[in-house]
Write a protein that holds these residues in place. Structure first.
Motif, PDB file in Angstrom:
ATOM      1  N   ARG A   1       0.675  -8.115 -40.532  1.00 54.80           N
ATOM      2  CA  ARG A   1       0.772  -8.434 -42.035  1.00 54.80           C
ATOM      3  C   ARG A   1       1.365  -9.871 -42.156  1.00 54.80           C
ATOM      4  O   ARG A   1       0.919 -10.810 -42.914  1.00 54.80           O
ATOM      5  N   LEU A   2       2.166 -10.285 -41.236  1.00 51.65           N
ATOM      6  CA  LEU A   2       2.789 -11.577 -41.234  1.00 51.65           C
ATOM      7  C   LEU A   2       1.840 -12.719 -41.032  1.00 51.65           C
ATOM      8  O   LEU A   2       1.630 -13.956 -41.413  1.00 51.65           O
ATOM      9  N   ALA A   3       0.949 -12.500 -39.965  1.00 54.39           N
ATOM     10  CA  ALA A   3       0.024 -13.227 -39.561  1.00 54.39           C
ATOM     11  C   ALA A   3      -1.071 -13.316 -40.819  1.00 54.39           C
ATOM     12  O   ALA A   3      -1.640 -14.400 -40.821  1.00 54.39           O
ATOM     13  N   TRP A   4      -1.387 -12.202 -41.146  1.00 52.62           N
ATOM     14  CA  TRP A   4      -2.540 -12.281 -42.092  1.00 52.62           C
ATOM     15  C   TRP A   4      -1.956 -13.187 -43.377  1.00 52.62           C
ATOM     16  O   TRP A   4      -2.918 -13.760 -44.046  1.00 52.62           O
ATOM     17  N   GLN A   5      -0.687 -13.166 -43.813  1.00 52.71           N
ATOM     18  CA  GLN A   5      -0.262 -14.010 -44.905  1.00 52.71           C
ATOM     19  C   GLN A   5      -0.606 -15.354 -44.454  1.00 52.71           C
ATOM     20  O   GLN A   5      -1.024 -16.069 -45.282  1.00 52.71           O
ATOM     21  N   PHE A   6      -0.161 -15.838 -43.298  1.00 48.26           N
ATOM     22  CA  PHE A   6      -0.310 -17.157 -42.773  1.00 48.26           C
ATOM     23  C   PHE A   6      -1.882 -17.441 -42.897  1.00 48.26           C
ATOM     24  O   PHE A   6      -2.158 -18.717 -43.331  1.00 48.26           O
ATOM     25  N   PHE A   7      -2.754 -16.582 -42.197  1.00 46.49           N
ATOM     26  CA  PHE A   7      -4.164 -16.946 -42.157  1.00 46.49           C
ATOM     27  C   PHE A   7      -4.837 -17.059 -43.663  1.00 46.49           C
ATOM     28  O   PHE A   7      -5.528 -17.887 -44.140  1.00 46.49           O
ATOM     29  N   GLU A   8      -4.153 -16.269 -44.820  1.00 50.68           N
ATOM     30  CA  GLU A   8      -4.851 -16.270 -46.013  1.00 50.68           C
ATOM     31  C   GLU A   8      -4.348 -17.560 -46.633  1.00 50.68           C
ATOM     32  O   GLU A   8      -5.016 -18.291 -47.409  1.00 50.68           O
ATOM     33  N   THR A   9      -2.985 -18.281 -46.232  1.00 51.59           N
ATOM     34  CA  THR A   9      -2.621 -19.260 -46.765  1.00 51.59           C
ATOM     35  C   THR A   9      -3.643 -20.544 -46.231  1.00 51.59           C
ATOM     36  O   THR A   9      -3.920 -21.368 -47.136  1.00 51.59           O
TER      37      THR A   9
END
Length: 358
Positions: free
Chosen positions: A340-348
């Motif tokens: 979830r932390l990774a996908w938050q970064f990827f979405e940004t």
């Protein structure tokens, strides 16, 4: 009269020989974790034969999405198994982003899907996830071959890119922005993919991985994992020939006894050194805490308003996937959910810049 071996066959033999030595340290850690998680002699024997520390059932039926699987590669001597999860609602006209998720040593795609909660997070966040699987014929302990000769590393990256291309062609619903993220050897391999094919990825990440392009021999790989070697930025810049690297995410426990946290700092330094000149880089820092889970120190580097590198240091964590499933080797349920932390970064990243072509 003897026949001369083809370069592909020679590279495959070298992959296997070098993999035995390179995997020893991580393999020993896997064995220790496997013994802790198991207890029965038969189970331990099965793990040894499969080179998977804590095997998991193959992903089955999931509400809100479907698992697919197959085999692909560069021919009979370089084939790999893969698993793909596609949430419902994806169409070829509006394809989903695709995350390539690379497991670590002593894992396979089923165990890593379980550890990372891949299907649940992909369904909740609206992306597809592809899990290639390393074969024991390529590495006896299922480590991705992130270091070595040009032929060795080139074969590994070409095999993975061939799988990605095949899956996107076969399932147009997952032809959106492309990302890569991996654990340990898988993390080093994810960054290696970005160094060799930077134009293909929207962003990449490494969780507890060695610094890429920091070793050619098994001895050097061990030194790199202990934080005693750094990537050759000049050689990498020459290979890139001006192509910009995709944004980078690094997640690493500060008590990792297998791959030193120094590797995360070395990878961040490499990316920052290779940034194009002309735009100043600003660093910010902060602390993340979610309930009773481990706290995380965050450092961001931005070029203007665009994120270039994010480094997440998980306090008190060893060589494990943060927030992973209980009962799995190389998994720390007490950490924040890494996927979830990774996908938050990827979405940004997707919000800040146009996605890279796939």
């Amino acid at each position: 009269m003897s026949r001369r071996k083809s370069p592909l066959v020679s590279a495959l033999f070298k992959l296997t020989r070098a993999g035995v030595r390179q995997s020893a340290r991580i393999g020993q850690a896997a064995a220790r974790q496997g013994v802790k998680a198991g207890g029965r002699l038969a189970e331990q024997a099965g793990r040894a034969l499969s080179a998977v520390a804590t095997p998991a059932e193959a992903p089955g039926a999931v509400a809100g999405g479907r698992w697919h699987e197959g085999r692909w590669g560069l021919g009979p001597l370089a084939m790999r198994r893969w698993r793909l999860f596609i949430p419902v609602g994806a169409t070829a006209r509006k394809p989903l982003p695709l995350l390539v998720l690379l497991h670590g040593c002593a894992q396979d795609s089923a165990a890593f899907a379980t550890t990372t909660h891949a299907a649940a997070v992909a369904r909740a966040k609206g992306f597809a996830v592809l899990l290639p699987e390393q074969g024991q014929d390529a590495n006896p302990q299922r480590c991705w071959n992130w270091f070595g000769s040009e032929a060795r590393v080139g074969l590994e990256t070409q095999t993975l890119m061939a799988i990605i291309d095949h899956v996107v062609q076969a399932y147009p619903r997952v032809g959106g922005p492309l990302f890569a993220l991996g654990l340990s050897a898988g993390g080093a391999m994810a960054l290696t993919l970005a160094l060799r094919h930077p134009e293909r990825f929207c962003a990449v990440g490494s969780h507890s991985g060695a610094a890429p392009a920091s070793a050619r021999t098994p001895l050097q790989a061990g030194q790199a994992m202990r934080g005693r070697r750094s990537p050759d930025a000049d050689a990498i810049a020459l290979r890139l020939a001006g192509r910009p690297l995709p944004p980078l995410l690094l997640i690493h426990g500060d008590l990792d006894p297998v791959v030193s946290f120094d590797n995360a700092e070395a990878a961040a330094g490499l990316w920052l050194e290779l940034l194009p000149e002309g735009v100043p880089v600003k660093e910010t820092a902060g602390e993340l805490r979610r309930g009773s889970r481990r706290s995380v120190a965050r450092r961001d580097w931005k070029r203007g308003r665009h994120l270039a590198v994010r480094l997440l240091r998980v306090h008190g964590m060893g060589h494990a996937w943060s927030g992973g499933a209980a009962g799995q080797a190389f998994s720390d349920p007490s950490g924040p959910d890494a996927l979830r932390l990774a996908w938050q970064f990827f979405e940004t990243v997707m919000e800040q810049a146009p996605p890279a072509p796939v």
